[in-house]
Design an enzyme around this catalytic site. Structure first.
Site, short mmCIF file in Angstrom:
data_model
loop_
_atom_site.label_atom_id
_atom_site.label_comp_id
_atom_site.label_asym_id
_atom_site.label_seq_id
_atom_site.Cartn_x
_atom_site.Cartn_y
_atom_site.Cartn_z
N ASN A 104 -3.06 3.85 5.52
CA ASN A 104 -2.12 4.69 4.78
C ASN A 104 -2.91 5.93 4.38
O ASN A 104 -3.64 5.94 3.39
CB ASN A 104 -1.62 3.91 3.56
CG ASN A 104 -0.58 4.68 2.75
OD1 ASN A 104 -0.38 5.87 2.94
ND2 ASN A 104 0.06 3.98 1.82
N ARG B 198 5.70 16.62 -8.24
CA ARG B 198 6.91 17.19 -7.62
C ARG B 198 8.06 17.22 -8.61
O ARG B 198 8.22 16.30 -9.40
CB ARG B 198 7.29 16.35 -6.39
CG ARG B 198 6.39 16.59 -5.19
CD ARG B 198 6.61 15.57 -4.09
NE ARG B 198 5.55 14.58 -4.07
CZ ARG B 198 5.60 13.45 -3.37
NH1 ARG B 198 6.65 13.16 -2.63
NH2 ARG B 198 4.58 12.60 -3.41
N HIS C 56 9.72 6.19 1.26
CA HIS C 56 9.23 4.95 0.65
C HIS C 56 10.00 3.74 1.19
O HIS C 56 10.09 2.70 0.53
CB HIS C 56 9.37 4.95 -0.89
CG HIS C 56 8.53 5.97 -1.60
ND1 HIS C 56 9.05 6.80 -2.56
CD2 HIS C 56 7.22 6.28 -1.49
CE1 HIS C 56 8.08 7.58 -3.02
NE2 HIS C 56 6.96 7.29 -2.38
N HIS D 107 10.97 2.82 -7.02
CA HIS D 107 9.56 2.96 -6.62
C HIS D 107 8.96 4.13 -7.39
O HIS D 107 9.32 5.28 -7.17
CB HIS D 107 9.47 3.20 -5.10
CG HIS D 107 8.08 3.46 -4.61
ND1 HIS D 107 7.35 2.54 -3.86
CD2 HIS D 107 7.26 4.53 -4.74
CE1 HIS D 107 6.17 3.04 -3.58
NE2 HIS D 107 6.09 4.26 -4.09
N LEU D 108 8.04 3.82 -8.32
CA LEU D 108 7.43 4.86 -9.14
C LEU D 108 5.93 4.89 -8.91
O LEU D 108 5.17 4.11 -9.50
CB LEU D 108 7.73 4.60 -10.63
CG LEU D 108 9.20 4.39 -11.02
CD1 LEU D 108 9.33 3.98 -12.48
CD2 LEU D 108 10.01 5.66 -10.74
N GLY D 109 5.49 5.73 -7.98
CA GLY D 109 4.06 5.90 -7.72
C GLY D 109 3.73 7.35 -8.01
O GLY D 109 4.21 7.91 -9.00
N ARG E 99 1.01 4.22 8.36
CA ARG E 99 2.19 4.68 7.61
C ARG E 99 2.40 6.16 7.96
O ARG E 99 1.47 6.96 7.81
CB ARG E 99 1.94 4.54 6.12
CG ARG E 99 3.07 5.14 5.29
CD ARG E 99 2.75 5.19 3.82
NE ARG E 99 3.89 5.74 3.08
CZ ARG E 99 3.78 6.43 1.95
NH1 ARG E 99 2.61 6.65 1.40
NH2 ARG E 99 4.85 6.87 1.35
N GLU F 18 3.14 -2.24 0.76
CA GLU F 18 3.53 -1.47 1.94
C GLU F 18 2.66 -1.86 3.14
O GLU F 18 3.14 -1.91 4.27
CB GLU F 18 3.38 0.03 1.65
CG GLU F 18 4.45 0.56 0.71
CD GLU F 18 4.09 1.91 0.10
OE1 GLU F 18 3.16 1.97 -0.73
OE2 GLU F 18 4.74 2.91 0.44
N GLY G 239 5.77 1.85 -11.91
CA GLY G 239 6.82 0.83 -12.08
C GLY G 239 6.26 -0.54 -12.40
O GLY G 239 6.84 -1.30 -13.17
N LYS H 123 -5.85 4.63 2.10
CA LYS H 123 -5.83 3.20 1.75
C LYS H 123 -5.82 2.44 3.06
O LYS H 123 -5.15 2.86 4.00
CB LYS H 123 -4.55 2.85 0.97
CG LYS H 123 -4.49 3.44 -0.41
CD LYS H 123 -3.17 3.05 -1.10
CE LYS H 123 -3.00 3.82 -2.40
NZ LYS H 123 -1.64 3.78 -2.92
N MET I 137 -0.06 8.99 -14.75
CA MET I 137 0.69 8.45 -15.89
C MET I 137 -0.22 7.88 -16.97
O MET I 137 0.15 7.86 -18.15
CB MET I 137 1.63 7.35 -15.42
CG MET I 137 3.01 7.79 -15.08
SD MET I 137 3.71 9.00 -16.16
CE MET I 137 5.32 8.40 -16.34
N1 LIG Z 1 -1.89 0.60 -15.80
C1 LIG Z 1 -1.16 1.66 -15.52
N2 LIG Z 1 -0.32 2.20 -16.44
C2 LIG Z 1 0.44 3.28 -16.16
N3 LIG Z 1 0.44 3.90 -14.97
C3 LIG Z 1 -0.38 3.41 -14.01
C4 LIG Z 1 -1.20 2.28 -14.22
N4 LIG Z 1 -1.87 2.02 -13.07
C5 LIG Z 1 -1.50 2.98 -12.19
N5 LIG Z 1 -0.59 3.80 -12.75
C6 LIG Z 1 0.03 4.99 -12.18
O1 LIG Z 1 0.50 4.78 -10.87
C7 LIG Z 1 0.52 6.04 -10.18
C8 LIG Z 1 0.04 5.82 -8.76
O2 LIG Z 1 0.83 4.85 -8.17
P1 LIG Z 1 0.65 4.40 -6.65
O3 LIG Z 1 1.76 3.48 -6.35
O4 LIG Z 1 -0.74 3.92 -6.44
O5 LIG Z 1 0.89 5.80 -5.98
P2 LIG Z 1 0.59 6.36 -4.53
O6 LIG Z 1 0.67 5.19 -3.57
O7 LIG Z 1 1.70 7.33 -4.33
O8 LIG Z 1 -0.76 6.98 -4.58
C9 LIG Z 1 -0.33 7.00 -10.99
O9 LIG Z 1 0.49 7.92 -11.68
C10 LIG Z 1 -1.00 6.09 -11.99
O10 LIG Z 1 -1.20 6.71 -13.21
C1 LIG Z 2 6.98 9.74 0.41
C2 LIG Z 2 6.08 9.83 -0.76
O1 LIG Z 2 6.40 10.47 -1.72
O2 LIG Z 2 4.94 9.12 -0.69
P1 LIG Z 2 3.82 9.00 -1.84
O3 LIG Z 2 4.47 8.39 -3.02
O4 LIG Z 2 2.77 8.11 -1.22
O5 LIG Z 2 3.33 10.39 -2.14
MG LIG Z 3 2.42 4.93 -2.48
#
Ligand SMILES: Nc1ncnc2c1ncn2[C@@H]1O[C@H](COP(=O)(O)OP(=O)(O)O)[C@@H](O)[C@H]1O
Ligand SMILES: CC(=O)OP(=O)(O)O
Ligand SMILES: [Mg+2]
Length: 401
Positions: free
Chosen positions: A7, A242, A183, A209-211, A94, A385, A333, A14, A284
């Site tokens: 990824n 974003r 996602h 999905h909150l990343g 991915r 994923e 999330g 990753k 976050m």
């Molecule tokens: N313990 C936690 N509490 C709050 N937010 C968290 C925690 N661990 C990770 N996060 C938040 O999750 C987000 C990253 O999520 P992730 O699913 O790994 O994203 P991506 O795959 O898009 O890089 C970051 O904003 C990070 O701050």
């Molecule tokens: C599609 C997308 O926003 O992916 P990521 O959350 O990994 O940035």
């Molecule tokens: Mg992600």
């Protein structure tokens, strides 16, 4: 079958090695700060119940150096899990944007690579890095089959009323301007877990999905029927950097009144907006600390972030004409209790009742955080994923042989 899943992001990669059909994760890793000084590679090896973690700080100037280091670790004398790169039979990548060309997992060909490249402008933070991951893997493990799994694929089941924009017809038919959604691998994975947990394959879910990127999907009977991201991964929820939903008039104003060019608008909306724009932080955890310290910007940002989620819950409950469960997943999330609490508050009317104590419990397993009376289940499900990508590669190649 040994499947190495990659990824590849703009500054991080990753990866995870699986053995299928056992679905056993052999090792996983995260390479951060690629292209900066002191890149960090964190490599985990799983042996039964035990987990061995190896962390190295080194300078990794580019993705090739990063993936090369990961493959060296796979073969390391102490922490290695294979002897020869030839033992990697498949590399599953991915890829975020697959446009209209790809509704399913695909073996990489020159044609596939050209199409991924053509879609660079639509997913500028993602497709270029994903593409680089493919090129590097082709070089480092040339004997392996390279397979791509698209974030957009799961959403190809959306009905036309959900995926079309109200624009002149030719912009869709000739230019492919429509909602694609992203996602998908994660929404699919958690929706399947939720359906299994409820023992109801026909169930109606809203998956959240909150990343770094954030999106929601309305899922019925295992199929995506609507989603919050659109033509690119920029619309819908407030994200790390974003903006999410925005009236296009803002763009006209930026250009005609404030002198922005296309590049600057894209940079603003993709990289300098969202939580970063509101608070100065995109992570976050930092925003949580600022909130605890009484920062009013952090308070407003939490408000906007969770209010937007709540609006989509309302919209998708209407679209689904019912709701069996809300599913929270990905970094925020799965971990941010305040986000979940705020996103679910004052929705008793819809049968959504969060249990405050259960919400605070920490676990890395699927869990239920609603009250016993809640008509709608509220689930926290860790996404995976990488495993979903490995499964899709396995199922494609098994059919192929
Ligand atoms: N313990 C936690 N509490 C709050 N937010 C968290 C925690 N661990 C990770 N996060 C938040 O999750 C987000 C990253 O999520 P992730 O699913 O790994 O994203 P991506 O795959 O898009 O890089 C970051 O904003 C990070 O701050
Ligand atoms: C599609 C997308 O926003 O992916 P990521 O959350 O990994 O940035
Ligand atoms: Mg992600």
């Amino acid at each position: 079958m040994n499947i190495f899943v990659v990824n590849s992001g703009s500054s991080s990669i990753k990866y995870q090695l699986f053995r299928l059909p056992a679905e056993q994760p052999v090792c996983s890793g995260l390479i951060e700060r690629i292209g900066l000084e002191n890149s960090v590679i964190t490599h985990k090896v799983y042996r039964g119940e035990q987990e061995h973690v190896e962390q190295r700080t080194l300078d990794l100037p580019d993705h090739e150096a990063g993936l090369r280091e990961a493959i060296n670790l796979l073969m390391d004398a102490e922490v290695g899990v294979i002897q020869d790169p030839a033992e990697v039979e498949v590399v599953g990548h991915r890829v975020v944007h697959g446009g209209e060309s790809f509704a399913a997992t695909t073996i990489v060909t020159d044609e596939v690579k050209r199409e991924i490249k053509r879609l660079f402008p639509l997913a500028p933070l993602h497709n270029p890095a994903n593409y680089l991951g493919i090129e590097v893997a082709e070089k480092l493990v040339p004997q392996a089959k390279q397979v791509v799994v698209f974030d957009t694929a799961f959403h190809q089941t959306m009905p036309e009323r959900a995926f079309r924009y109200a624009l002149p017809d030719s912009l869709y038919t000739e230019q492919g301007i429509r909602v694609y959604g992203f996602h998908g691998t994660s929404h699919k994975y958690v929706a399947e877990q939720a359906a299994e947990y409820l023992g109801n394959p026909a169930a109606k879910f809203i998956t959240i999905h909150l990343g770094n990127g954030c999106s929601m999907a309305a899922v019925e009977g295992g199929k995506s029927i609507d989603t919050s991201m659109g033509f690119g991964p920029l619309s819908g929820l407030v994200m790390g950097t974003r903006s999410g939903d925005l009236d296009p008039s803002v763009v006209f104003h930026l250009v005609s009144q404030l002198g922005y060019d296309v590049e600057q608008v894209s940079n603003l909306l993709n990289k300098r907006s969202g939580m970063l724009g509101l608070t100065g932080f995109s992570d976050m955890r930092d925003i949580g600390k600022a909130l605890a310290a009484g920062d009013p910007h952090a308070a407003l940002a939490y408000d906007l972030y969770t209010y937007r989620i709540k609006k989509y819950i309302g919209a998708y409950t209407a679209v689904l004409n019912g709701l069996d469960a809300l599913v929270f997943t990905a970094g925020v999330g799965e971990n941010d209790t305040l986000v979940r609490a705020r996103a679910c508050q004052q929705m008793e009317y819809l049968g959504i009742n969060l249990d405050a104590a259960k919400n605070e419990e920490r676990s890395r397993q699927l869990r239920e955080i609603n009250t016993p009376e809640s008509r709608v289940k509220i689930l926290v499900i860790p996404t995976n994923e990488e495993l979903e990508i490995a499964r899709q590669c396995f199922s494609l190649l098994r059919q192929d042989t």
